[in-house]
Write a protein that holds these residues in place. Structure first.
Motif, PDB file in Angstrom:
ATOM      1  N   LYS A  42       0.833  -1.195   0.000  1.00 41.84           N
ATOM      2  CA  LYS A  42       0.000   0.000   0.000  1.00 41.84           C
ATOM      3  C   LYS A  42       0.872   1.250   0.000  1.00 41.84           C
ATOM      4  CE  LYS A  42      -2.327  -0.741   3.733  1.00 41.84           C
ATOM      5  NZ  LYS A  42      -3.344  -0.710   4.800  1.00 41.84           N
ATOM      6  N   ASN A  43       0.314   2.338  -0.518  1.00 40.31           N
ATOM      7  CA  ASN A  43       1.045   3.600  -0.568  1.00 40.31           C
ATOM      8  C   ASN A  43       1.421   4.092   0.820  1.00 40.31           C
ATOM      9  OD1 ASN A  43       1.099   3.758  -3.322  1.00 40.31           O
ATOM     10  ND2 ASN A  43      -0.809   4.909  -3.456  1.00 40.31           N
ATOM     11  N   SER A  44       0.537   3.874   1.792  1.00 37.72           N
ATOM     12  CA  SER A  44       0.843   4.312   3.152  1.00 37.72           C
ATOM     13  C   SER A  44       2.047   3.540   3.700  1.00 37.72           C
ATOM     14  CB  SER A  44      -0.365   4.120   4.059  1.00 37.72           C
ATOM     15  OG  SER A  44      -0.746   2.756   4.100  1.00 37.72           O
ATOM     16  N   GLU A  45       2.124   2.249   3.391  1.00 38.88           N
ATOM     17  CA  GLU A  45       3.274   1.456   3.834  1.00 38.88           C
ATOM     18  C   GLU A  45       4.551   1.916   3.135  1.00 38.88           C
ATOM     19  OE1 GLU A  45       2.519  -2.689   3.314  1.00 38.88           O
ATOM     20  OE2 GLU A  45       0.736  -2.662   4.561  1.00 38.88           O
ATOM     21  N   ALA A  50       9.700   4.592   3.379  1.00 40.53           N
ATOM     22  CA  ALA A  50      10.560   5.649   2.855  1.00 40.53           C
ATOM     23  C   ALA A  50      10.997   6.588   3.974  1.00 40.53           C
ATOM     24  CB  ALA A  50       9.838   6.412   1.755  1.00 40.53           C
ATOM     25  N   ARG A  51      10.080   6.918   4.888  1.00 42.07           N
ATOM     26  CA  ARG A  51      10.418   7.798   6.003  1.00 42.07           C
ATOM     27  C   ARG A  51      11.457   7.145   6.908  1.00 42.07           C
ATOM     28  NH1 ARG A  51       6.093   8.030   9.602  1.00 42.07           N
ATOM     29  NH2 ARG A  51       4.799   8.763   7.905  1.00 42.07           N
ATOM     30  N   LYS A  52      11.293   5.847   7.189  1.00 44.80           N
ATOM     31  CA  LYS A  52      12.254   5.149   8.045  1.00 44.80           C
ATOM     32  C   LYS A  52      13.630   5.093   7.387  1.00 44.80           C
ATOM     33  CE  LYS A  52       9.071   2.245  10.643  1.00 44.80           C
ATOM     34  NZ  LYS A  52       8.646   0.882  10.949  1.00 44.80           N
ATOM     35  N   ILE A  53      13.656   4.837   6.079  1.00 47.75           N
ATOM     36  CA  ILE A  53      14.929   4.797   5.358  1.00 47.75           C
ATOM     37  C   ILE A  53      15.597   6.162   5.390  1.00 47.75           C
ATOM     38  CG2 ILE A  53      15.950   4.533   3.061  1.00 47.75           C
ATOM     39  CD1 ILE A  53      13.861   2.304   2.580  1.00 47.75           C
ATOM     40  N   LEU A  54      14.810   7.216   5.191  1.00 56.26           N
ATOM     41  CA  LEU A  54      15.354   8.579   5.219  1.00 56.26           C
ATOM     42  C   LEU A  54      15.893   8.923   6.612  1.00 56.26           C
ATOM     43  CD1 LEU A  54      15.791  11.243   3.706  1.00 56.26           C
ATOM     44  CD2 LEU A  54      13.513  11.921   4.460  1.00 56.26           C
ATOM     45  N   GLU A  55      15.162   8.534   7.653  1.00 55.73           N
ATOM     46  CA  GLU A  55      15.630   8.802   9.010  1.00 55.73           C
ATOM     47  C   GLU A  55      16.945   8.089   9.291  1.00 55.73           C
ATOM     48  OE1 GLU A  55      12.411   7.639  11.515  1.00 55.73           O
ATOM     49  OE2 GLU A  55      11.234   9.444  11.109  1.00 55.73           O
ATOM     50  N   ARG A  56      17.061   6.822   8.845  1.00 59.66           N
ATOM     51  CA  ARG A  56      18.309   6.081   9.030  1.00 59.66           C
ATOM     52  C   ARG A  56      19.457   6.752   8.282  1.00 59.66           C
ATOM     53  NH1 ARG A  56      17.011   0.411   7.185  1.00 59.66           N
ATOM     54  NH2 ARG A  56      14.865   1.049   7.240  1.00 59.66           N
TER      55      ARG A  56
END
Length: 78
Positions: A42-45, A50-56
């Motif tokens: 899903k787009n929300s997932e 993407a947010r978690k990858i960016l934060e890392r």
């Protein structure tokens, strides 16, 4: 021959499957299989991932920047 081989002893298939699962986990094959999932995400997932990858990535860059400043100070003798 390639692949994982497991012996089935005394017709005990459940035990052989358990052994095979442990071997797959230890060799990392199970992780590769899970990464190659072909189901719809899903787009929300996707946004959450993407947010978690960016934060890392940002956290890693911050750590690298801090380490670089520490090393520069040590080299300069400060």
């Amino acid at each position: 021959m390639r692949g994982i081989r497991v012996k089935v002893r005394n017709g005990n298939l459940e035990q052989a499957l358990a052994v095979m699962q442990r071997v797959m986990q230890s060799s990392g094959i199970e992780r590769l299989i899970k990464q190659e999932q072909t189901h719809h995400i899903k787009n929300s997932e996707k946004r959450i991932l993407a947010r978690k990858i960016l934060e890392r990535k940002i956290k890693s860059q911050d750590h690298a920047r801090k380490l670089q400043t520490i090393l520069i100070k040590k080299v300069r003798g400060l």
